[in-house]
Design a protein around this motif. Sequence first.
Motif, mmCIF file in Angstrom:
data_model
loop_
_atom_site.group_PDB
_atom_site.id
_atom_site.type_symbol
_atom_site.label_atom_id
_atom_site.label_comp_id
_atom_site.label_asym_id
_atom_site.label_seq_id
_atom_site.Cartn_x
_atom_site.Cartn_y
_atom_site.Cartn_z
ATOM 1 N N ALA A 242 0.864 -1.264 -0.358
ATOM 2 C CA ALA A 242 0.061 0.008 -0.125
ATOM 3 C C ALA A 242 1.013 1.314 0.081
ATOM 4 O O ALA A 242 0.546 2.313 -0.721
ATOM 5 C CB ALA A 242 -0.918 -0.052 1.250
ATOM 6 N N ASP A 243 1.905 1.229 0.800
ATOM 7 C CA ASP A 243 2.900 2.551 0.790
ATOM 8 C C ASP A 243 3.597 2.576 -0.686
ATOM 9 O O ASP A 243 3.674 3.746 -1.280
ATOM 10 C CB ASP A 243 3.908 2.109 1.722
ATOM 11 N N ALA A 245 2.399 1.652 -3.441
ATOM 12 C CA ALA A 245 1.252 2.103 -4.335
ATOM 13 C C ALA A 245 1.156 3.833 -4.535
ATOM 14 O O ALA A 245 0.549 4.327 -5.432
ATOM 15 C CB ALA A 245 0.124 1.437 -4.227
ATOM 16 N N GLN A 246 1.660 4.366 -3.402
ATOM 17 C CA GLN A 246 1.360 5.873 -3.194
ATOM 18 C C GLN A 246 2.562 6.832 -3.545
ATOM 19 O O GLN A 246 2.526 7.819 -3.686
ATOM 20 C CB GLN A 246 0.997 6.343 -1.817
ATOM 21 N N GLN A 251 4.235 2.945 -12.972
ATOM 22 C CA GLN A 251 3.561 2.101 -12.244
ATOM 23 C C GLN A 251 4.569 0.937 -12.528
ATOM 24 O O GLN A 251 4.576 -0.287 -11.799
ATOM 25 C CB GLN A 251 2.396 1.847 -13.293
ATOM 26 N N ARG A 254 6.858 0.831 -9.483
ATOM 27 C CA ARG A 254 6.115 0.272 -8.252
ATOM 28 C C ARG A 254 5.997 -1.205 -8.136
ATOM 29 O O ARG A 254 6.008 -1.895 -6.995
ATOM 30 C CB ARG A 254 4.945 1.183 -8.241
ATOM 31 N N GLY A 308 10.790 7.373 -0.450
ATOM 32 C CA GLY A 308 9.833 7.936 -1.552
ATOM 33 C C GLY A 308 10.911 8.760 -2.411
ATOM 34 O O GLY A 308 10.293 9.780 -3.052
#
Length: 619
Positions: A242-243, A245-246, A251, A254, A308
């Motif tokens: 989930a982290d 995906a943000q 894509q 990710r 990030g």
Amino acid sequence: MIVEILTMVGGALIGVPVQEAHDWAKRKARRSDELVEHALVESFLESVGSLADQAVRNGATGQERADVRSRCRALRNDALTLLGLASSQEGSAEPLLPMAGDALLQTARQSGEEFSRAVNDALMARLRSSPSWLGDAPESLVAAARTQLLAGTLAAFRRRATDDEGLFRALMLDAAALAGYQATQSSHRSDRLEDFGLRLDNVVRGLAQQHDALLASADETHEELQSIRLAALALLARQRDADIAQLPLPQRFRSLLSEKCRDFVGRGFVYRELESWMAANPCGYFTVRADPGMGKSAVLANYVRRTGCIAYFNQRSCGLTRASQFLESICHQLAERSGVPRQAVPDNLQDGGTFAELLDEASSHSEGPLVLAVDALDEVDLSSQDRTANILYLPSQLPQGVYVLLTKRDVPLPLAAEVPSNTLDLMGLQYRSENIADAREYLDRSADTPAVANWIRESGLTREGYVHHLAQRSQANFMYLRHVVADITAGRWTHSDPDVLPTGLQDYYANHWRVMDMENMSTQKEKLEVLYVLLEYQEPVSIRLLSEITGEQATTVAWVLKEWNQFLRRETVGGESRFSFYHESFADFLRREDILEASRIDLAEINEMISLRLLQDFE
């Protein structure tokens, strides 16, 4: 600090003396329980956020408020170090402050309240020791930190313990185990039972009344306890996904991060060296170098997940090898970070001019260090760029505050830098013990799965024997561990004699080649052609296209891909599945002269088959 926080939590949960809770906390910290560590980090970040909000509201001037924000960003960025998760070889087992270690242990023999005050005092001493934390800070921030940072972290962690069932179970099981151990110290059986019951009651009261149902079944079997731990790890994995995906990444990257971060363990020594080097230099290049399968890409991917930062992954098997592809992706990411309109980035970038300009612009908008992470430099097609330039047009000079994290094999590449540079050789002798320790941790986690536990029993090994034996056989190569553990889990490895296991990654590939009967030329033509088309096509290929190139039926191609599934990546493009090699080390194996000779494969013929099919698209 993780040990001290766990001590407070443990003491509240089970009512044992602080000294005993402190010993429990140290043991738990050494086990690197990621579920608990993740909750503590998130709780600390939440507390820092509240601290910043209050201190900014109380700030007298705009300059003071800006100073508070800057210091709180530093607190957030250094969360892992402050919590003790990135500061020593044993990670979180290190005392909060070396100089305060004896004092904390002394207070640990006293009351929980006195221990809490001592921990808070040690934390404040550490924060005041750094100019970027609380050194010469506004009094509003110092006062808020003294009264709220540790207390807020504990409060946030307790909320997570009651709301997150996986975290609750992890803490409940450990607390129940410690309660049982303490009960055994009583001399009479009746006293032991009564003591154990009282301690379990404390566990219930200390966490959450709504979890009574969980504790009602106190006679859970060993297998059920294993399933709880696995469920907790799965929960953490879902949170990681989930982290990821943000993250503001393409894509494709990710998806790659999710794969590389799955089952990731250890490597704290790499991050400690990187963070220490960044703190000592205003900008520069930091390179992680190692042989295939040693975990370079996973180290970089996990760093991207944690921070990030901007990232790019060269992938020969997916056709991501050209400088123009790198420039397009990295420039769009830089533009997004600096607020430059996407359409302002020119198409068909052919040199590093725009890259350097956007790097300057993004660094001027960055509130902290700006990090670019670039994986697998050795897979770059150098013919796709000016041969006199740095690889991927990486600039020889960098703006202040800009750091580039690189990974590569031990091969010479064109990169002339006029800024500080450092190379960490992951295979250096000084890191041998850390690499083996990380491999052992990976194997220890895998031993909880039922299939692996059954194989351990059938092999006549203990859990420790399994961990030791495979760690030595792997030569600390994580790609080897990934394949062997997957084989055991899936039942593909049927030998019960652990001494039959191959040694090292290339030996593993050679053994698998023999097991798949690839040396039998009369029956393996279709398998070989499918594999070598995948090798030479250098982009993800669909079953349909593989069938058209090789002339084999689509069902035959699908059967071959299923047989080799563990070595392949699968992605969906336009509703169609496409396949490529998961790791370049397997491609290296297929290119070995002895394998090519034994297989009687002519790569020129394979490329001709591909060319003939591609020509059809232009007719």
